[in-house]
Design a protein around this motif. Structure first.
Motif, PDB file in Angstrom:
ATOM      1  N   ASP A 157      -1.732   4.670   9.352  1.00  0.00           N
ATOM      2  CA  ASP A 157      -1.452   5.237   7.816  1.00  0.00           C
ATOM      3  C   ASP A 157      -2.119   6.651   7.950  1.00  0.00           C
ATOM      4  O   ASP A 157      -1.957   7.176   7.048  1.00  0.00           O
ATOM      5  CB  ASP A 157      -2.254   4.181   6.991  1.00  0.00           C
ATOM      6  CG  ASP A 157      -3.788   4.353   7.448  1.00  0.00           C
ATOM      7  OD1 ASP A 157      -4.070   4.511   8.544  1.00  0.00           O
ATOM      8  OD2 ASP A 157      -4.625   3.907   6.265  1.00  0.00           O
ATOM      9  N   TYR A 161       3.973   9.191   4.459  1.00  0.00           N
ATOM     10  CA  TYR A 161       4.907   7.909   4.563  1.00  0.00           C
ATOM     11  C   TYR A 161       6.136   8.487   5.258  1.00  0.00           C
ATOM     12  O   TYR A 161       6.638   7.826   6.270  1.00  0.00           O
ATOM     13  CB  TYR A 161       5.116   7.166   3.289  1.00  0.00           C
ATOM     14  CG  TYR A 161       6.246   5.973   3.498  1.00  0.00           C
ATOM     15  CD1 TYR A 161       5.427   4.832   3.803  1.00  0.00           C
ATOM     16  CD2 TYR A 161       7.395   6.340   3.284  1.00  0.00           C
ATOM     17  CE1 TYR A 161       6.389   3.688   3.838  1.00  0.00           C
ATOM     18  CE2 TYR A 161       8.255   5.048   3.496  1.00  0.00           C
ATOM     19  CZ  TYR A 161       7.638   3.782   3.657  1.00  0.00           C
ATOM     20  OH  TYR A 161       8.622   2.605   4.041  1.00  0.00           O
ATOM     21  N   PHE A 204       4.342   3.138   7.596  1.00  0.00           N
ATOM     22  CA  PHE A 204       3.155   2.266   7.647  1.00  0.00           C
ATOM     23  C   PHE A 204       3.395   1.244   6.385  1.00  0.00           C
ATOM     24  O   PHE A 204       2.228   0.724   5.871  1.00  0.00           O
ATOM     25  CB  PHE A 204       1.695   3.061   7.499  1.00  0.00           C
ATOM     26  CG  PHE A 204       1.861   4.278   6.345  1.00  0.00           C
ATOM     27  CD1 PHE A 204       1.741   3.937   5.108  1.00  0.00           C
ATOM     28  CD2 PHE A 204       2.071   5.269   6.719  1.00  0.00           C
ATOM     29  CE1 PHE A 204       1.610   4.511   4.087  1.00  0.00           C
ATOM     30  CE2 PHE A 204       2.055   6.429   5.848  1.00  0.00           C
ATOM     31  CZ  PHE A 204       1.796   6.009   4.500  1.00  0.00           C
ATOM     32  N   LEU A 207       1.079  -2.504   7.365  1.00  0.00           N
ATOM     33  CA  LEU A 207      -0.421  -2.287   8.235  1.00  0.00           C
ATOM     34  C   LEU A 207      -0.945  -3.686   8.713  1.00  0.00           C
ATOM     35  O   LEU A 207      -0.701  -4.637   8.032  1.00  0.00           O
ATOM     36  CB  LEU A 207      -1.004  -1.548   7.429  1.00  0.00           C
ATOM     37  CG  LEU A 207      -0.572   0.040   7.144  1.00  0.00           C
ATOM     38  CD1 LEU A 207      -1.550   0.669   6.174  1.00  0.00           C
ATOM     39  CD2 LEU A 207      -0.790   0.769   8.355  1.00  0.00           C
TER      40      LEU A 207
END
Length: 236
Positions: A157, A161, A204, A207
């Protein structure tokens, strides 16, 4: 006069006698119509009930058929997973196979440098050993049931994005491109793989977390190989 009165009385009687039979006939006709209407409703209701019963029976048959197909494909997936695990163990390859889905994960720290989509030499060597075994297990006995092979890129992360989406897509694409290249060489079912393999970047969006529910960035950076059976497509 007397005769006229008598005639009027007779006429009245005749009129009354004509009226009541007509009224009775009318009532009989109405009752007959009502009876026919009720019979029609009953017949239609019976027909509708029969139709509903047929629809229900057909739906039940369809559901049973789908359940049998799903159970059949679940069995195939289990067999593939067991075959992969067994073969990797024989070849002494430490490759993790998800027991439920059959997904195979390679940790990204061994695959690419930071912010790069160039495959590291170590990962190239891993793929050289992994790919022939993987696709031989999938296609030798189960090729008719394979719908798609998906190579997924995942990031941690850190960063936006969209940046990670592009990076993960490039990494997945680099893996597919290398597998299908002349540099990689031949392996069983390569041409069939060429027609079914895709590369997806997931940024991500998926995750991994530690037991303390914090992001496990090392585990999140990875490339996954997944196979989809035809049941996965047909029953979406």
């Amino acid at each position: 006069m007397k005769n006229d009165k008598y005639k009027r009385l007779i006429a009245g009687q005749v009129l009354d006698n004509d009226f009541w039979p007509s009224f009775t006939d009318l009532l009989s006709t109405i009752l007959l119509v009502l009876l026919l209407f009720l019979m029609a409703i009953i017949v239609n209701a019976k027909e509708d009930a029969e139709k509903r019963e047929k629809v229900i029976q057909q739906a039940a048959k369809t559901i049973q058929k789908q359940e049998r197909e799903l159970e059949y494909y679940r069995g195939i997936r289990k067999e593939i997973i067991a075959g992969l695990k067994q073969e990797f163990q024989k070849k002494n390859l430490k490759i993790d196979v998800d027991s439920k889905t059959g997904a195979i994960k390679f940790q990204n720290d061994l695959l690419f440098d930071t912010n790069s989509d160039q495959i590291k030499p170590e990962f190239r060597r891993q793929l050289k050993m992994f790919i022939p075994i993987y696709f031989n297990i999938l296609y030798k006995d189960y090729g008719d049931h394979i719908a798609e092979i998906v190579v997924e890129g995942h990031t941690d992360d850190i960063g936006s994005y969209m940046y990670n989406l592009e990076l993960s897509q490039k990494r997945a694409f680099s893996v597919v491109k290398y597998i299908l290249s002349d540099e990689f060489g031949s392996f069983p079912y390569k041409e069939k793989v060429r027609m079914q393999i895709t590369a997806n970047g997931r940024s991500f969006s998926n995750l991994k977390y530690t037991k303390g529910k914090t992001v496990d960035r090392e585990s999140s950076r990875r490339v996954e190989f997944k196979f989809r059976l035809k049941s996965d497509v047909n029953f979406k």
